[in-house]
Design a protein around this motif. Structure first.
Motif, PDB file in Angstrom:
ATOM      1  N   LEU A 176       7.618  16.879  14.500  1.00 27.29           N
ATOM      2  CA  LEU A 176       7.141  18.236  14.220  1.00 27.29           C
ATOM      3  C   LEU A 176       8.292  19.133  13.755  1.00 27.29           C
ATOM      4  O   LEU A 176       8.108  19.974  12.859  1.00 27.29           O
ATOM      5  N   ILE A 177       9.475  18.958  14.349  1.00 31.24           N
ATOM      6  CA  ILE A 177      10.639  19.748  13.921  1.00 31.24           C
ATOM      7  C   ILE A 177      10.996  19.420  12.476  1.00 31.24           C
ATOM      8  O   ILE A 177      11.281  20.318  11.666  1.00 31.24           O
ATOM      9  N   MET A 178      10.970  18.150  12.125  1.00 35.53           N
ATOM     10  CA  MET A 178      11.287  17.761  10.754  1.00 35.53           C
ATOM     11  C   MET A 178      10.281  18.346   9.762  1.00 35.53           C
ATOM     12  O   MET A 178      10.652  18.803   8.671  1.00 35.53           O
ATOM     13  N   VAL A 225       0.832  -1.202   0.000  1.00 32.97           N
ATOM     14  CA  VAL A 225       0.000   0.000   0.000  1.00 32.97           C
ATOM     15  C   VAL A 225       0.867   1.252   0.000  1.00 32.97           C
ATOM     16  O   VAL A 225       0.652   2.191  -0.784  1.00 32.97           O
ATOM     17  N   PHE A 226       1.879   1.263   0.870  1.00 38.46           N
ATOM     18  CA  PHE A 226       2.773   2.416   0.936  1.00 38.46           C
ATOM     19  C   PHE A 226       3.594   2.546  -0.337  1.00 38.46           C
ATOM     20  O   PHE A 226       3.883   3.658  -0.790  1.00 38.46           O
ATOM     21  N   SER A 227       3.993   1.404  -0.926  1.00 34.13           N
ATOM     22  CA  SER A 227       4.753   1.440  -2.173  1.00 34.13           C
ATOM     23  C   SER A 227       3.953   2.120  -3.272  1.00 34.13           C
ATOM     24  O   SER A 227       4.472   2.962  -4.021  1.00 34.13           O
ATOM     25  N   LYS A 228       2.662   1.782  -3.362  1.00 36.37           N
ATOM     26  CA  LYS A 228       1.788   2.428  -4.349  1.00 36.37           C
ATOM     27  C   LYS A 228       1.591   3.908  -4.023  1.00 36.37           C
ATOM     28  O   LYS A 228       1.547   4.757  -4.916  1.00 36.37           O
ATOM     29  N   TRP A 229       1.463   4.215  -2.743  1.00 33.82           N
ATOM     30  CA  TRP A 229       1.294   5.616  -2.316  1.00 33.82           C
ATOM     31  C   TRP A 229       2.499   6.444  -2.752  1.00 33.82           C
ATOM     32  O   TRP A 229       2.356   7.537  -3.317  1.00 33.82           O
ATOM     33  N   TRP A 230       3.717   5.903  -2.525  1.00 36.02           N
ATOM     34  CA  TRP A 230       4.916   6.670  -2.868  1.00 36.02           C
ATOM     35  C   TRP A 230       5.082   6.830  -4.374  1.00 36.02           C
ATOM     36  O   TRP A 230       5.818   7.722  -4.817  1.00 36.02           O
ATOM     37  N   GLU A 231       4.420   6.001  -5.174  1.00 34.45           N
ATOM     38  CA  GLU A 231       4.515   6.115  -6.628  1.00 34.45           C
ATOM     39  C   GLU A 231       3.341   6.891  -7.228  1.00 34.45           C
ATOM     40  O   GLU A 231       3.271   7.086  -8.441  1.00 34.45           O
ATOM     41  N   SER A 232       2.408   7.338  -6.385  1.00 36.12           N
ATOM     42  CA  SER A 232       1.213   8.036  -6.880  1.00 36.12           C
ATOM     43  C   SER A 232       1.417   9.549  -6.847  1.00 36.12           C
ATOM     44  O   SER A 232       2.419  10.065  -6.343  1.00 36.12           O
ATOM     45  N   MET A 243       8.590  15.280   4.870  1.00 35.90           N
ATOM     46  CA  MET A 243       7.232  15.080   5.387  1.00 35.90           C
ATOM     47  C   MET A 243       7.010  13.623   5.778  1.00 35.90           C
ATOM     48  O   MET A 243       6.343  13.330   6.776  1.00 35.90           O
ATOM     49  N   LYS A 244       7.587  12.687   5.013  1.00 39.26           N
ATOM     50  CA  LYS A 244       7.488  11.269   5.369  1.00 39.26           C
ATOM     51  C   LYS A 244       8.172  11.008   6.713  1.00 39.26           C
ATOM     52  O   LYS A 244       7.634  10.283   7.560  1.00 39.26           O
ATOM     53  N   PHE A 245       9.358  11.599   6.886  1.00 39.94           N
ATOM     54  CA  PHE A 245      10.070  11.430   8.158  1.00 39.94           C
ATOM     55  C   PHE A 245       9.273  12.004   9.324  1.00 39.94           C
ATOM     56  O   PHE A 245       9.166  11.393  10.392  1.00 39.94           O
ATOM     57  N   GLY A 246       8.723  13.203   9.125  1.00 33.96           N
ATOM     58  CA  GLY A 246       7.939  13.830  10.189  1.00 33.96           C
ATOM     59  C   GLY A 246       6.720  13.009  10.555  1.00 33.96           C
ATOM     60  O   GLY A 246       6.406  12.817  11.742  1.00 33.96           O
ATOM     61  N   LEU A 247       6.027  12.485   9.536  1.00 35.06           N
ATOM     62  CA  LEU A 247       4.849  11.648   9.777  1.00 35.06           C
ATOM     63  C   LEU A 247       5.244  10.368  10.494  1.00 35.06           C
ATOM     64  O   LEU A 247       4.568   9.929  11.437  1.00 35.06           O
ATOM     65  N   GLY A 248       6.353   9.756  10.065  1.00 37.45           N
ATOM     66  CA  GLY A 248       6.788   8.505  10.673  1.00 37.45           C
ATOM     67  C   GLY A 248       7.125   8.653  12.147  1.00 37.45           C
ATOM     68  O   GLY A 248       6.734   7.825  12.977  1.00 37.45           O
ATOM     69  N   LEU A 249       7.831   9.718  12.510  1.00 29.81           N
ATOM     70  CA  LEU A 249       8.167   9.960  13.914  1.00 29.81           C
ATOM     71  C   LEU A 249       6.925  10.218  14.751  1.00 29.81           C
ATOM     72  O   LEU A 249       6.814   9.757  15.896  1.00 29.81           O
ATOM     73  N   CYS A 284       7.228   4.855   6.864  1.00 29.09           N
ATOM     74  CA  CYS A 284       7.466   6.230   6.405  1.00 29.09           C
ATOM     75  C   CYS A 284       8.934   6.623   6.500  1.00 29.09           C
ATOM     76  O   CYS A 284       9.328   7.644   5.927  1.00 29.09           O
ATOM     77  N   ILE A 285       9.736   5.844   7.215  1.00 33.89           N
ATOM     78  CA  ILE A 285      11.114   6.268   7.479  1.00 33.89           C
ATOM     79  C   ILE A 285      12.154   5.273   6.975  1.00 33.89           C
ATOM     80  O   ILE A 285      13.062   5.645   6.227  1.00 33.89           O
ATOM     81  N   SER A 286      12.058   4.013   7.356  1.00 30.88           N
ATOM     82  CA  SER A 286      13.170   3.100   7.111  1.00 30.88           C
ATOM     83  C   SER A 286      13.433   2.843   5.626  1.00 30.88           C
ATOM     84  O   SER A 286      14.538   3.119   5.141  1.00 30.88           O
ATOM     85  N   PRO A 287      12.469   2.333   4.838  1.00 34.92           N
ATOM     86  CA  PRO A 287      12.770   2.125   3.413  1.00 34.92           C
ATOM     87  C   PRO A 287      12.963   3.432   2.676  1.00 34.92           C
ATOM     88  O   PRO A 287      13.746   3.512   1.730  1.00 34.92           O
ATOM     89  N   VAL A 288      12.253   4.473   3.102  1.00 27.44           N
ATOM     90  CA  VAL A 288      12.357   5.778   2.457  1.00 27.44           C
ATOM     91  C   VAL A 288      13.743   6.382   2.691  1.00 27.44           C
ATOM     92  O   VAL A 288      14.351   6.974   1.800  1.00 27.44           O
ATOM     93  N   GLY A 289      14.259   6.204   3.915  1.00 31.62           N
ATOM     94  CA  GLY A 289      15.598   6.702   4.209  1.00 31.62           C
ATOM     95  C   GLY A 289      16.642   6.069   3.312  1.00 31.62           C
ATOM     96  O   GLY A 289      17.523   6.753   2.771  1.00 31.62           O
TER      97      GLY A 289
END
Length: 513
Positions: free
Chosen positions: A496-498, A364-371, A379-385, A428-433
């Protein structure tokens, strides 16, 4: 890497990605099986009483060793990445690393202090050679297809967590219910299978990951020289990688409580003894949770076979054998549980929830990141934290009223909810990082910069062990809720800082999306 090599790699497609990606998928799956299977047992084994076959260590000492180990396996990739970039090539680094880890797990199965430390040493060295160079192979393979990298790393991460799921479930179950030695040994067996599968199928990667030659080194220098035409851009992108890396420290310091304080919470304060209809319902649910993901992974295996079996029969036969053994162990486990009166849910069982949720949500996230709704990296990092912090909020609320002498045991719901939110944050963080490191770093520096990124993850892991070891002290002085509130507030604040830094990060990234 030449354009032709990349095109050849993309020739045979499985589920929309090259078949070679799924060779890496299964190799990494068995490595993570071994890593997480051992990790699930380590703290419990060290802290269990002598009567239960453990070593009766204090929680603080056990988590100190746990933190040092999990830190070190992320520190050594700096050296492993350098050796692969300069001398070994990515493939041989992976093979040698897998062999060292196999020996490490075998040593731990002996269950003596000397062999424990020998085993941990082998695991640290092996992981340093293995980990950065698997991701470097993907980075090189997708060099001409950067738009597919986020999706590729997310699918690869599904393989990571499929291995973690099976390793925690089977090594954890056998270690707790049968024998610690058998649990540790099982981890080594499947690491060995992973090494053989990779070795006999490696030609699928073409020229990717071979030992550096004079020609390839010259090509790397030329690429580096092209990057040096815009030194300010390179500098800014490296700064962006370092900022991402700093925030991963906050993430992993909290997330890695899964192998420490959350396991302690599961063992001491969670209601795990079930009888009657409750036990039956759990056994049915556990069977479904075990069988369905394994069926999904087996389906992926069959799709890979359809594209690669003729050319790489030996590697595929080894992979087939490993899956037959896994199915045999799973069916034995299910039958054993249904024949038992009542059940006690293993403390390690909750660890599979993270991996299960990854397998479910990664596509699901893979499709989201390609959409078109894709978020920027910051923003992905901030959401993940933020999601990670909310997960600990469930534990903070669920542990209200519990102190060090408490006999209260709370519902499993709080751990399940925590693992769900932790998993969504992790996606939101590990594969994206990993993806962003590969896109922001000049090609000639890929291996060593992955090592640097893992160095920061290692810092987070050491902090996780140090902070987790304070669970008894903080609970005694304040409360268990206070302990988990720390892990609620800090990640949300960092998230929030990110998010606030997002405009600056976009400038530093110079168009990389």
């Amino acid at each position: 890497m030449s354009q032709n090599t990349s095109d050849q790699f993309f020739k045979d497609s499985v589920l929309g990605h090259p078949a070679g990606l799924f060779v890496l998928f299964f190799t990494e799956m068995w490595e993570r099986f071994s890593y997480y299977g051992m990790r699930a047992l380590l703290v419990l084994f060290l802290t269990s009483s002598l009567a239960k076959g453990g070593w009766a260590w204090s929680i603080e000492d056990a988590l100190a060793l746990y933190g040092t180990y999990t830190m070190s396996v992320y520190f050594t990739p700096v050296i492993g990445g350098f050796l692969a970039d300069r001398y070994l090539g990515y493939r041989w680094a992976v093979i040698l690393g897998a062999l060292a880890m196999t020996l490490g797990h075998a040593s731990m199965a002996v269950e003596t202090p000397l062999f424990l430390y020998i085993g941990i040493g082998c695991l640290i060295v092996g992981n340093g050679l293995f980990k950065p160079n698997m991701t470097s192979i993907i980075s090189n393979a997708y060099e001409s297809h950067p738009e597919k990298k986020d999706g590729a790393y997310s699918l690869y991460y599904m393989g990571v967590n499929a291995g973690a799921f099976l390793g925690i479930m089977l090594c954890g179950y056998i270690g707790e219910k049968i024998s610690w030695s058998w649990g540790f040994g099982l981890a080594g067996i499947f690491m060995f299978f992973g090494m053989l599968q990779f070795y006999f199928t490696q030609n699928i990667f073409g020229d990717i990951g071979l030992k550096p030659t004079l020609a390839s080194k010259q090509e790397s220098k030329e690429k580096a020289a092209k990057e040096n035409l815009a030194p300010n851009i390179v500098r800014d992108r490296i700064i962006a990688v370092l900022i991402f890396s700093i925030f991963t420290v906050f993430f992993w310091a909290a997330f890695e409580q899964a192998g420490g304080s959350m396991t302690i919470f599961a063992e001491k304060f969670t209601q795990r003894e079930l009888f009657g209809s409750s036990a039956t319902l759990f056994k049915i649910a556990d069977t479904i949770l075990t069988i369905v993901p394994l069926l999904i992974i087996t389906y992926v295996l069959i799709k890979l076979f359809s594209k690669t079996f003729k050319k790489y029969s030996t590697g595929n036969l080894i992979l087939s054998l490993s899956f037959l053994i896994i199915w045999g162990i799973v069916l034995w486990k299910v039958g054993r549980e249904f024949n038992a009166v009542g059940t006690e849910v293993p403390a390690t069982w909750f660890g599979i929830l993270n991996s299960l949720f990854i397998v479910v949500f990664a596509p699901v996230f893979s499709k989201w990141w390609e959409s078109k709704y894709n978020l920027s990296g910051p923003m992905k990092f901030g959401l993940g934290l933020t999601l990670l912090g909310l997960g600990f909020g469930f534990l903070a609320y669920g542990s209200m009223g519990i102190d060090t002498d408490s006999v209260i045991r709370v519902s499993m719901f709080w751990l399940i909810a925590a693992y769900l939110f932790h998993t969504l944050g992790e996606l939101c963080i590990s594969p994206v990082g990993l993806s962003y490191v590969s896109k922001l770093v000049p090609p000639a520096w890929i291996g060593i910069m992955f090592g640097v990124y893992y160095l920061f993850i290692g810092m987070g892991n050491k902090l996780a062990g140090s902070m987790g070891g304070m669970i008894e002290t903080i609970t005694a002085q304040y409360s268990l809720t206070t302990f988990f509130l720390i892990f609620t507030i800090v990640p949300i604040g960092a998230g929030l800082i990110m998010i606030l830094l997002s405009p600056l990060m976009k400038k530093l990234m110079h168009g990389v999306k």
